[in-house]
Design a protein around this motif. Structure first.
Motif, PDB file in Angstrom:
ATOM      1  N   ARG A 192      -6.116  -1.198   2.072  1.00  0.00           N
ATOM      2  CA  ARG A 192      -6.264   0.223   1.737  1.00  0.00           C
ATOM      3  C   ARG A 192      -5.821   1.082   2.910  1.00  0.00           C
ATOM      4  NH1 ARG A 192     -12.085   0.769  -0.919  1.00  0.00           N
ATOM      5  NH2 ARG A 192     -11.245   2.678  -1.811  1.00  0.00           N
ATOM      6  N   ILE A 193      -5.336   2.259   2.613  1.00  0.00           N
ATOM      7  CA  ILE A 193      -4.825   3.161   3.639  1.00  0.00           C
ATOM      8  C   ILE A 193      -5.999   3.860   4.315  1.00  0.00           C
ATOM      9  CG2 ILE A 193      -3.446   5.235   4.043  1.00  0.00           C
ATOM     10  CD1 ILE A 193      -1.713   4.262   1.604  1.00  0.00           C
ATOM     11  N   TRP A 199       6.511   9.934   7.403  1.00  0.00           N
ATOM     12  CA  TRP A 199       5.164   9.505   7.048  1.00  0.00           C
ATOM     13  C   TRP A 199       4.890   8.197   7.777  1.00  0.00           C
ATOM     14  CZ3 TRP A 199       2.419  12.040   2.922  1.00  0.00           C
ATOM     15  CH2 TRP A 199       3.151  13.033   2.263  1.00  0.00           C
ATOM     16  N   SER A 200       3.688   8.044   8.296  1.00  0.00           N
ATOM     17  CA  SER A 200       3.274   6.755   8.848  1.00  0.00           C
ATOM     18  C   SER A 200       1.888   6.435   8.301  1.00  0.00           C
ATOM     19  CB  SER A 200       3.280   6.775  10.380  1.00  0.00           C
ATOM     20  OG  SER A 200       2.358   7.715  10.864  1.00  0.00           O
ATOM     21  N   PHE A 201       1.656   5.144   8.125  1.00  0.00           N
ATOM     22  CA  PHE A 201       0.451   4.677   7.451  1.00  0.00           C
ATOM     23  C   PHE A 201      -0.247   3.612   8.271  1.00  0.00           C
ATOM     24  CE2 PHE A 201       3.482   6.137   4.339  1.00  0.00           C
ATOM     25  CZ  PHE A 201       2.728   6.870   3.449  1.00  0.00           C
ATOM     26  N   THR A 202      -1.569   3.708   8.321  1.00  0.00           N
ATOM     27  CA  THR A 202      -2.416   2.647   8.863  1.00  0.00           C
ATOM     28  C   THR A 202      -3.124   2.023   7.678  1.00  0.00           C
ATOM     29  OG1 THR A 202      -2.741   3.935  10.875  1.00  0.00           O
ATOM     30  CG2 THR A 202      -4.276   2.113  10.479  1.00  0.00           C
ATOM     31  N   VAL A 203      -2.967   0.710   7.518  1.00  0.00           N
ATOM     32  CA  VAL A 203      -3.539   0.001   6.372  1.00  0.00           C
ATOM     33  C   VAL A 203      -4.592  -0.965   6.906  1.00  0.00           C
ATOM     34  CG1 VAL A 203      -3.025  -1.494   4.399  1.00  0.00           C
ATOM     35  CG2 VAL A 203      -1.348   0.230   5.120  1.00  0.00           C
ATOM     36  N   ASP A 204      -5.790  -0.907   6.328  1.00  0.00           N
ATOM     37  CA  ASP A 204      -6.875  -1.766   6.812  1.00  0.00           C
ATOM     38  C   ASP A 204      -6.738  -3.186   6.263  1.00  0.00           C
ATOM     39  OD1 ASP A 204      -7.987  -1.793   4.213  1.00  0.00           O
ATOM     40  OD2 ASP A 204      -9.543  -0.331   4.705  1.00  0.00           O
ATOM     41  N   GLU A 205      -7.661  -4.059   6.680  1.00  0.00           N
ATOM     42  CA  GLU A 205      -7.580  -5.472   6.297  1.00  0.00           C
ATOM     43  C   GLU A 205      -7.751  -5.683   4.787  1.00  0.00           C
ATOM     44  OE1 GLU A 205     -11.666  -4.319   7.507  1.00  0.00           O
ATOM     45  OE2 GLU A 205      -9.775  -4.305   8.602  1.00  0.00           O
ATOM     46  N   ASP A 206      -8.311  -4.713   4.090  1.00  0.00           N
ATOM     47  CA  ASP A 206      -8.456  -4.806   2.639  1.00  0.00           C
ATOM     48  C   ASP A 206      -7.223  -4.290   1.897  1.00  0.00           C
ATOM     49  OD1 ASP A 206     -11.068  -5.789   2.907  1.00  0.00           O
ATOM     50  OD2 ASP A 206     -11.906  -3.766   2.934  1.00  0.00           O
ATOM     51  N   ALA A 241       0.840  -1.207   0.000  1.00  0.00           N
ATOM     52  CA  ALA A 241       0.000   0.000   0.000  1.00  0.00           C
ATOM     53  C   ALA A 241       0.871   1.253   0.000  1.00  0.00           C
ATOM     54  CB  ALA A 241      -0.950  -0.006   1.197  1.00  0.00           C
ATOM     55  N   VAL A 242       1.927   1.240   0.789  1.00  0.00           N
ATOM     56  CA  VAL A 242       2.834   2.391   0.841  1.00  0.00           C
ATOM     57  C   VAL A 242       3.565   2.536  -0.492  1.00  0.00           C
ATOM     58  CG1 VAL A 242       4.862   3.370   2.001  1.00  0.00           C
ATOM     59  CG2 VAL A 242       3.056   2.254   3.349  1.00  0.00           C
ATOM     60  N   ARG A 243       3.990   1.431  -1.060  1.00  0.00           N
ATOM     61  CA  ARG A 243       4.649   1.451  -2.373  1.00  0.00           C
ATOM     62  C   ARG A 243       3.726   2.083  -3.416  1.00  0.00           C
ATOM     63  NH1 ARG A 243       6.299  -3.657  -2.385  1.00  0.00           N
ATOM     64  NH2 ARG A 243       4.433  -4.458  -3.374  1.00  0.00           N
ATOM     65  N   ALA A 244       2.453   1.696  -3.426  1.00  0.00           N
ATOM     66  CA  ALA A 244       1.490   2.241  -4.388  1.00  0.00           C
ATOM     67  C   ALA A 244       1.215   3.722  -4.101  1.00  0.00           C
ATOM     68  CB  ALA A 244       0.194   1.431  -4.340  1.00  0.00           C
ATOM     69  N   PHE A 245       1.185   4.105  -2.822  1.00  0.00           N
ATOM     70  CA  PHE A 245       0.987   5.505  -2.426  1.00  0.00           C
ATOM     71  C   PHE A 245       2.107   6.378  -2.989  1.00  0.00           C
ATOM     72  CE2 PHE A 245       1.668   9.049   0.484  1.00  0.00           C
ATOM     73  CZ  PHE A 245       0.403   9.452   0.885  1.00  0.00           C
ATOM     74  N   VAL A 246       3.362   5.980  -2.754  1.00  0.00           N
ATOM     75  CA  VAL A 246       4.513   6.744  -3.247  1.00  0.00           C
ATOM     76  C   VAL A 246       4.499   6.801  -4.766  1.00  0.00           C
ATOM     77  CG1 VAL A 246       7.049   6.809  -3.359  1.00  0.00           C
ATOM     78  CG2 VAL A 246       5.903   6.280  -1.184  1.00  0.00           C
ATOM     79  N   ALA A 247       4.193   5.688  -5.417  1.00  0.00           N
ATOM     80  CA  ALA A 247       4.150   5.657  -6.884  1.00  0.00           C
ATOM     81  C   ALA A 247       3.079   6.598  -7.423  1.00  0.00           C
ATOM     82  CB  ALA A 247       3.913   4.228  -7.375  1.00  0.00           C
ATOM     83  N   ALA A 248       1.904   6.626  -6.791  1.00  0.00           N
ATOM     84  CA  ALA A 248       0.813   7.496  -7.249  1.00  0.00           C
ATOM     85  C   ALA A 248       1.161   8.961  -7.055  1.00  0.00           C
ATOM     86  CB  ALA A 248      -0.488   7.142  -6.528  1.00  0.00           C
ATOM     87  N   LEU A 252      -6.386   8.082  -4.940  1.00  0.00           N
ATOM     88  CA  LEU A 252      -7.671   7.975  -4.236  1.00  0.00           C
ATOM     89  C   LEU A 252      -8.140   6.532  -4.128  1.00  0.00           C
ATOM     90  CD1 LEU A 252      -9.463  11.131  -5.650  1.00  0.00           C
ATOM     91  CD2 LEU A 252      -8.496  10.822  -3.355  1.00  0.00           C
ATOM     92  N   ALA A 253      -7.810   5.698  -5.112  1.00  0.00           N
ATOM     93  CA  ALA A 253      -8.204   4.292  -5.079  1.00  0.00           C
ATOM     94  C   ALA A 253      -7.495   3.527  -3.955  1.00  0.00           C
ATOM     95  CB  ALA A 253      -7.909   3.639  -6.427  1.00  0.00           C
ATOM     96  N   LEU A 254      -6.372   4.050  -3.487  1.00  0.00           N
ATOM     97  CA  LEU A 254      -5.620   3.401  -2.405  1.00  0.00           C
ATOM     98  C   LEU A 254      -6.220   3.663  -1.036  1.00  0.00           C
ATOM     99  CD1 LEU A 254      -2.076   4.518  -3.532  1.00  0.00           C
ATOM    100  CD2 LEU A 254      -3.009   2.209  -3.686  1.00  0.00           C
ATOM    101  N   LEU A 255      -7.047   4.693  -0.934  1.00  0.00           N
ATOM    102  CA  LEU A 255      -7.562   5.114   0.364  1.00  0.00           C
ATOM    103  C   LEU A 255      -8.869   4.414   0.709  1.00  0.00           C
ATOM    104  CD1 LEU A 255      -6.995   8.973   0.060  1.00  0.00           C
ATOM    105  CD2 LEU A 255      -5.453   7.266   1.051  1.00  0.00           C
ATOM    106  N   ALA A 256      -9.006   4.066   1.967  1.00  0.00           N
ATOM    107  CA  ALA A 256     -10.283   3.555   2.465  1.00  0.00           C
ATOM    108  C   ALA A 256     -11.316   4.674   2.355  1.00  0.00           C
ATOM    109  CB  ALA A 256     -10.125   3.104   3.917  1.00  0.00           C
TER     110      ALA A 256
END
Length: 108
Positions: free
Chosen positions: A99-100, A90-97, A12-19, A29-33
Motif C-alpha cells: 500500500r502507498i 510523482w514519487s511513491f513510497t510503498v509499504d511492505e503490504d 501499487a503505482v499502476r493501481a494508483f494511476v488506474a484509480a 483510498l483502498a490503495l493507501l496505507a
C-alpha cells in the motif's frame, strides 16, 4: 510517448494511476496505507482535502510519459478541470503490504 497504465512496472503505482483515471475514489483510498501522507510542490498537504480538490472533484487524469526507480517514480502529463494540463513528477513510497504510505507530486 505515453506508457499504457497496464504496462507500469510497480503494481501499487499502476493501481494508483488506474484509480485516478477511472475517478474511482473508493479504489484510490483502498490503495493507501491508513496513515498515508502526501506533498505537493514540496509542501505537505491534507490528503483528503487535496485528493478531493485536485483529483476527484476536478476530473484528474494522468498520462504517464516515463518511469524510474522500479516504477516508483513517474513523469506524467496531469490534467484536471482547474489547472488544465501540466507536466508533473510523482514519487511513491510503498509499504511492505503493497500500500502507498506516501506520495509526492509537483511540476516537472
Amino acid at each position: 510517448m505515453t506508457i499504457q497504465t497496464t504496462r507500469l512496472s510497480d503494481p501499487a503505482v499502476r493501481a494508483f494511476v488506474a484509480a485516478v483515471n477511472a475517478h474511482d475514489r473508493e479504489a484510490f483510498l483502498a490503495l493507501l496505507a491508513p496513515d498515508a501522507t502526501m506533498a505537493d510542490d514540496g509542501t505537505d498537504r491534507d490528503l483528503d482535502d487535496w485528493i478531493d480538490r485536485e483529483i476527484f472533484s476536478t476530473h484528474g487524469h494522468l498520462e504517464v510519459d516515463r518511469e524510474a526507480q522500479g516504477g516508483r517514480a513517474i513523469v506524467a502529463r496531469y490534467s484536471n478541470d482547474t489547472w488544465g494540463e501540466m507536466r508533473t513528477r510523482w514519487s511513491f513510497t510503498v509499504d511492505e503490504d503493497g500500500r502507498i504510505s506516501r506520495f509526492e507530486t509537483g511540476q516537472a
